[in-house]
Design a protein around this motif. Structure first.
Motif, short mmCIF file in Angstrom:
data_model
loop_
_atom_site.label_atom_id
_atom_site.label_comp_id
_atom_site.label_asym_id
_atom_site.label_seq_id
_atom_site.Cartn_x
_atom_site.Cartn_y
_atom_site.Cartn_z
N LYS A 11 0.82 -1.22 0.00
CA LYS A 11 0.00 0.00 0.00
C LYS A 11 0.85 1.27 0.00
CE LYS A 11 -4.04 -2.15 1.96
NZ LYS A 11 -4.80 -2.40 0.82
N ARG A 14 1.95 2.77 -3.79
CA ARG A 14 0.91 3.10 -4.76
C ARG A 14 1.38 4.16 -5.73
NH1 ARG A 14 -4.14 4.71 -2.56
NH2 ARG A 14 -4.66 4.82 -4.75
N GLY A 17 -3.31 6.07 -8.51
CA GLY A 17 -4.56 5.78 -9.20
C GLY A 17 -5.64 5.27 -8.26
N GLU A 18 -6.82 5.08 -8.81
CA GLU A 18 -7.95 4.54 -8.05
C GLU A 18 -7.71 3.05 -7.77
OE1 GLU A 18 -12.74 3.70 -8.61
OE2 GLU A 18 -11.57 4.44 -10.29
N VAL A 19 -7.99 2.62 -6.56
CA VAL A 19 -7.85 1.21 -6.19
C VAL A 19 -9.23 0.57 -6.19
CG1 VAL A 19 -7.14 -0.42 -4.39
CG2 VAL A 19 -5.76 1.62 -4.86
N VAL A 20 -9.34 -0.56 -6.90
CA VAL A 20 -10.60 -1.32 -6.96
C VAL A 20 -10.31 -2.77 -6.63
CG1 VAL A 20 -11.65 0.22 -8.68
CG2 VAL A 20 -10.33 -1.74 -9.44
N LYS A 21 -11.34 -3.48 -6.23
CA LYS A 21 -11.19 -4.90 -5.92
C LYS A 21 -11.56 -5.70 -7.16
CE LYS A 21 -11.68 -6.19 -1.86
NZ LYS A 21 -10.97 -6.94 -0.87
N GLU A 27 -6.59 -6.47 -4.90
CA GLU A 27 -6.74 -5.04 -5.13
C GLU A 27 -5.93 -4.66 -6.37
OE1 GLU A 27 -5.58 -3.21 -1.40
OE2 GLU A 27 -7.69 -2.84 -0.99
N GLU A 29 -4.84 -1.29 -8.86
CA GLU A 29 -4.79 0.15 -8.98
C GLU A 29 -4.88 0.53 -10.45
OE1 GLU A 29 -2.02 3.97 -7.75
OE2 GLU A 29 -1.33 1.94 -7.28
N VAL A 30 -5.87 1.36 -10.78
CA VAL A 30 -6.02 1.86 -12.14
C VAL A 30 -5.11 3.08 -12.26
CG1 VAL A 30 -7.60 2.72 -13.90
CG2 VAL A 30 -8.38 1.01 -12.24
N PRO A 33 -6.36 5.27 -16.75
CA PRO A 33 -7.65 4.80 -17.30
C PRO A 33 -7.53 4.59 -18.81
CG PRO A 33 -7.96 6.73 -15.90
CD PRO A 33 -6.48 6.57 -16.12
#
Length: 109
Positions: A11, A14, A17-21, A27, A29-30, A33
């Motif tokens: 973590k 990083r 970017g946006e972190v999504v599951k 997890e 990280e975008v 995009p």
């Protein structure tokens, strides 16, 4: 395809970017995009050259499928007759077999 996602392993490392599951629970990280504007131009060039089948394999699509699905939707909208997404054709971690299978599916279908 101009995009970048990375698995979040530490973590503190990083990239902003946006972190999504992902669907596997990892997890992701975008970092960049997907650039659909540029992709539309690139795909239009393919259509002008009479290419009607597309195979899509993005590295982390086994867990983060959104970018592949966005590419697939754009291809469908633009009129490609065959669209093979690796996350659907062969949803597994290993990128090379996923890519090869997607290419074979696009070519043979």
């Amino acid at each position: 395809v101009d995009e970048r996602v990375a698995l979040v392993q530490d973590k503190s490392a990083r990239l902003g970017g946006e972190v999504v599951k992902g669907v596997t629970g990892e997890e992701v990280e975008v970092v960049t995009p997907i650039n659909l504007v540029q992709l539309r131009k690139d795909l239009a060039e393919c259509l002008r050259n009479d290419i009607k089948a597309v195979a899509v394999m993005l590295l982390h699509s086994y867990t983060f499928r959104a970018h592949e699905h966005a590419v697939g939707e754009l291809c469908k909208e633009m009129g490609f007759s065959q669209i093979s997404l690796s996350s659907e054709v062969m949803p597994m971690v290993k990128a090379v077999p996923r890519g090869l299978t997607s290419c074979a599916d696009a070519y043979l279908s």
